[in-house]
Design a protein around this motif. Structure first.
Motif, short mmCIF file in Angstrom:
data_model
loop_
_atom_site.label_atom_id
_atom_site.label_comp_id
_atom_site.label_asym_id
_atom_site.label_seq_id
_atom_site.Cartn_x
_atom_site.Cartn_y
_atom_site.Cartn_z
N ASN A 1 -2.79 4.69 -5.28
CA ASN A 1 -3.63 4.69 -4.09
C ASN A 1 -3.21 5.85 -3.20
OD1 ASN A 1 -5.42 4.02 -2.09
ND2 ASN A 1 -4.59 2.01 -1.67
N LYS A 2 -2.69 5.59 -2.03
CA LYS A 2 -2.25 6.65 -1.11
C LYS A 2 -0.85 6.30 -0.63
CE LYS A 2 -3.49 10.43 1.10
NZ LYS A 2 -3.86 11.67 0.39
N HIS B 1 -7.93 -0.84 -9.40
CA HIS B 1 -7.81 0.60 -9.62
C HIS B 1 -8.39 0.96 -10.99
CE1 HIS B 1 -5.62 1.27 -6.05
NE2 HIS B 1 -4.46 0.79 -6.45
N VAL C 1 -7.30 -4.76 -3.83
CA VAL C 1 -7.17 -3.32 -4.04
C VAL C 1 -6.48 -2.99 -5.37
CG1 VAL C 1 -6.21 -1.16 -3.15
CG2 VAL C 1 -7.11 -2.87 -1.56
N GLU C 2 -5.23 -3.42 -5.52
CA GLU C 2 -4.41 -2.95 -6.63
C GLU C 2 -4.98 -3.31 -8.00
OE1 GLU C 2 -0.05 -4.11 -8.18
OE2 GLU C 2 -0.08 -3.25 -6.16
N ASP D 1 2.07 1.88 -3.53
CA ASP D 1 1.08 1.89 -4.60
C ASP D 1 0.83 3.33 -5.06
OD1 ASP D 1 -1.01 1.59 -6.34
OD2 ASP D 1 -2.26 0.40 -4.99
N ALA E 1 0.83 -1.21 0.00
CA ALA E 1 0.00 0.00 0.00
C ALA E 1 0.86 1.26 0.00
CB ALA E 1 -0.92 -0.01 1.21
#
Length: 313
Positions: free
Chosen positions: A193-194, A279, A275-276, A190, A187
């Motif tokens: 993302n953030k 996107h 998550v990834e 990434d 994370a």
């Protein structure tokens, strides 16, 4: 040695009226540079981490408590990232290197180099801390180097399970701890993302290790790192603690070797799957750099500039 190239210009050249100083000897081979950087950053991380444990144990609470150990390893990781982050990626952890290989961010042929460098750095750090705290350790235990008991000192260097912990529970503990480590590292790196702000990666990774220590450390000392645990354990076996370092905890020594790589792949895989991979493409958001970003994220480490995305204990 062909990897060491001497400067023909004798160290100084003249370029547009400005003196440019070059080293007379430098390492041109990238593999050697990566190996040396990985070894040194692992050494720095382990020296600060093990030193914090030695100070707390031998000081008997006068020079710190459990939180001191967590801070020592967390800040040690941050300093390790500064030392080798732009050269090797500062993995400092075989579970991280194995996970990066599994997800195509590091070539498999690089794995032995990383593991060897991490083992060497950890072993040398254990030897250094033993030398620095030699008199303190012997004063604390009366010269009786033991693995278990009230005055046990082997835990300064390697991890051991709490008396109540079974091998199965300890295995799960190490898998879960390493899974959380790699999930959060994915994370933090990434870019869609953030991620950690540019320049703040060492602090972010250090805080992550600190967080794991203060939340998941009591069962077995949160090794979450095969090379961090086995190299100092071998050192203690040689330095006087003997074969008990492998027998203690019902043969605990293999758990920090096997469980972390499994946990690392599991944690990184969960982040990627949940998550990834989902996107929105930048083209759907009005951007036009989708292909470039995807190529950078999926390229093997050896084909991209090393960054702190691959950092860990």
């Amino acid at each position: 040695m062909k990897d060491l190239v001497q400067s023909v210009e004798l160290g100084v050249t003249q370029r547009k009226g400005v003196k440019v100083t070059r080293p007379k000897v430098w390492i041109k081979n990238e593999l050697v540079r990566v190996g040396l950087a990985e070894c040194l950053c692992t050494y720095v991380m382990m020296a600060f981490g093990l030193g914090s444990v030695a100070q707390v144990v031998t000081g008997q609470g006068a020079f710190g408590q459990y939180l001191s150990i967590n801070l020592g390893f967390g800040l040690g990781v941050a300093m390790g990232v500064h030392v080798g982050g732009k050269v090797s990626g500062a993995h400092m952890n075989a579970a991280v290197s194995f996970t990066m290989c599994t997800f195509g961010r590091l070539a498999w042929k690089m794995l032995p180099l990383y593991v060897f460098a991490q083992l060497l750095g950890s072993f040398l750090a254990a030897g250094t801390i033993y030398a620095v705290y030699y008199e303190a350790i012997h004063a604390y235990c009366g010269g009786n180097l033991t693995v278990t008991g009230i005055k046990a000192t082997a835990g300064i260097f390697a991890t051991y399970p709490a008396p109540y912990l079974s091998l199965l529970a300890g295995f799960i503990d190490q898998v879960f701890g390493t899974a959380m480590l790699l999930l959060c590292l994915m994370a933090l790196s990434d870019q869609r993302n953030k991620p950690a702000a540019a320049g703040s990666e060492p602090v972010a990774v250090g805080l992550l290790v600190l967080l794991i220590g203060i939340s998941l450390g009591s069962n077995s000392g949160y090794a979450i790192n095969p090379t961090r645990d086995i190299a100092p354990r071998v050192f203690t076996a040689i330095a006087g603690w003997g074969a008990d370092v492998f027998r203690a905890g019902n043969g605990w020594w293999w758990v920090p070797l096997v469980a972390p790589p499994i946990g690392g792949v599991l944690g990184a895989g969960i982040y990627k799957a949940l998550v990834e991979l989902h996107h929105p493409r930048l083209s759907e958001q009005g951007g036009g750099l989708v292909e470039k970003l995807e190529e950078e994220e999926n390229a093997p480490l050896e084909k991209q500039k090393n960054s702190c995305e691959n950092v860990c204990v």
